[in-house]
Write a protein that holds these residues in place. Sequence first.
Motif, PDB file in Angstrom:
ATOM      1  N   TYR A 172     -28.221  -6.987   2.243  1.00  0.00           N
ATOM      2  CA  TYR A 172     -28.679  -7.198   3.616  1.00  0.00           C
ATOM      3  C   TYR A 172     -27.963  -6.196   4.511  1.00  0.00           C
ATOM      4  N   LEU A 173     -28.334  -6.191   5.794  1.00  0.00           N
ATOM      5  CA  LEU A 173     -27.814  -5.156   6.688  1.00  0.00           C
ATOM      6  C   LEU A 173     -27.118  -5.769   7.903  1.00  0.00           C
ATOM      7  N   PRO A 174     -25.909  -6.292   7.710  1.00  0.00           N
ATOM      8  CA  PRO A 174     -25.180  -6.822   8.860  1.00  0.00           C
ATOM      9  C   PRO A 174     -24.830  -5.691   9.826  1.00  0.00           C
ATOM     10  N   LEU A 175     -24.466  -6.038  11.049  1.00  0.00           N
ATOM     11  CA  LEU A 175     -24.162  -5.033  12.070  1.00  0.00           C
ATOM     12  C   LEU A 175     -23.050  -4.096  11.620  1.00  0.00           C
ATOM     13  N   GLN A 222     -24.642  -1.420   9.689  1.00  0.00           N
ATOM     14  CA  GLN A 222     -25.415  -0.555  10.585  1.00  0.00           C
ATOM     15  C   GLN A 222     -24.487   0.360  11.380  1.00  0.00           C
ATOM     16  N   THR A 269     -34.348  -2.102  11.534  1.00  0.00           N
ATOM     17  CA  THR A 269     -34.057  -3.218  10.616  1.00  0.00           C
ATOM     18  C   THR A 269     -34.752  -4.508  11.062  1.00  0.00           C
ATOM     19  N   THR A 270     -34.944  -4.665  12.352  1.00  0.00           N
ATOM     20  CA  THR A 270     -35.591  -5.899  12.807  1.00  0.00           C
ATOM     21  C   THR A 270     -37.114  -5.765  12.828  1.00  0.00           C
ATOM     22  N   ILE A 312     -31.084  -8.819   8.264  1.00  0.00           N
ATOM     23  CA  ILE A 312     -29.729  -8.728   8.816  1.00  0.00           C
ATOM     24  C   ILE A 312     -28.919  -9.972   8.438  1.00  0.00           C
ATOM     25  N   GLU A 313     -29.540 -10.883   7.713  1.00  0.00           N
ATOM     26  CA  GLU A 313     -28.848 -12.071   7.203  1.00  0.00           C
ATOM     27  C   GLU A 313     -28.754 -11.956   5.681  1.00  0.00           C
ATOM     28  N   TYR A 344     -30.891  -0.716  14.562  1.00  0.00           N
ATOM     29  CA  TYR A 344     -31.182  -2.143  14.734  1.00  0.00           C
ATOM     30  C   TYR A 344     -32.682  -2.363  14.946  1.00  0.00           C
ATOM     31  N   GLN A 353     -29.519  -1.572   2.092  1.00  0.00           N
ATOM     32  CA  GLN A 353     -30.035  -2.916   1.789  1.00  0.00           C
ATOM     33  C   GLN A 353     -29.906  -3.190   0.290  1.00  0.00           C
TER      34      GLN A 353
END
Length: 168
Positions: free
Chosen positions: A49-52, A55, A73-74, A81-82, A70, A44
């Motif tokens: 941020y942490l896009p797929l 990950q 992160t959520t 993730i954005e 996932y 991060q």
Amino acid sequence: MDNECKCNCNCNKTEDSRYVDLKAFIDSMSGVDGAAMPILQEAQRIFGYLPLEVQKFISDHTGVPIAELYGITTFYSQFSIEPRGKHHVGVCLGTACYVKGSQKVLDKVSEDLGIRVGETTADGMFTLDATRCLGCCGLAPVMMIDEDVYGKLEDMDAIPGILAKYKR
Ligand code: FES
């Protein structure tokens, strides 16, 4: 720096120094229990941020299932993730702030920036979030912009001026 990926994963990320840095951190955590959390925190920090895609890279290089990453992160608000804006605006919707009218503060900020909670402005300057108690209830209603605390926000006309300081 040696940019060769040593993991034989054919990930083709070695031309992006961010992935090289992340891979080096992953390697430094090899064998450490519970490494997923610090690795995600480092990712991060590096990417913002942490896009797929990121990950998946972590999953491929740690063996931690992507579903688990996932889930982390959520669940934790420290992760996104954005893409995040340059400035983070957090309006407290904790009980003390809420009864003092923080929903009006949130609505005013949302109107001024033209975004809803969880969104980032098109120019990448601001991300807006509603937060839990920020630990300064005596100043309710409270808003934070980055590390700056703004309390006793009872005059909605003051909000645009506060935001303007960060638009420069
Ligand atoms: S409820 Fe807002 S700071 Fe505590």
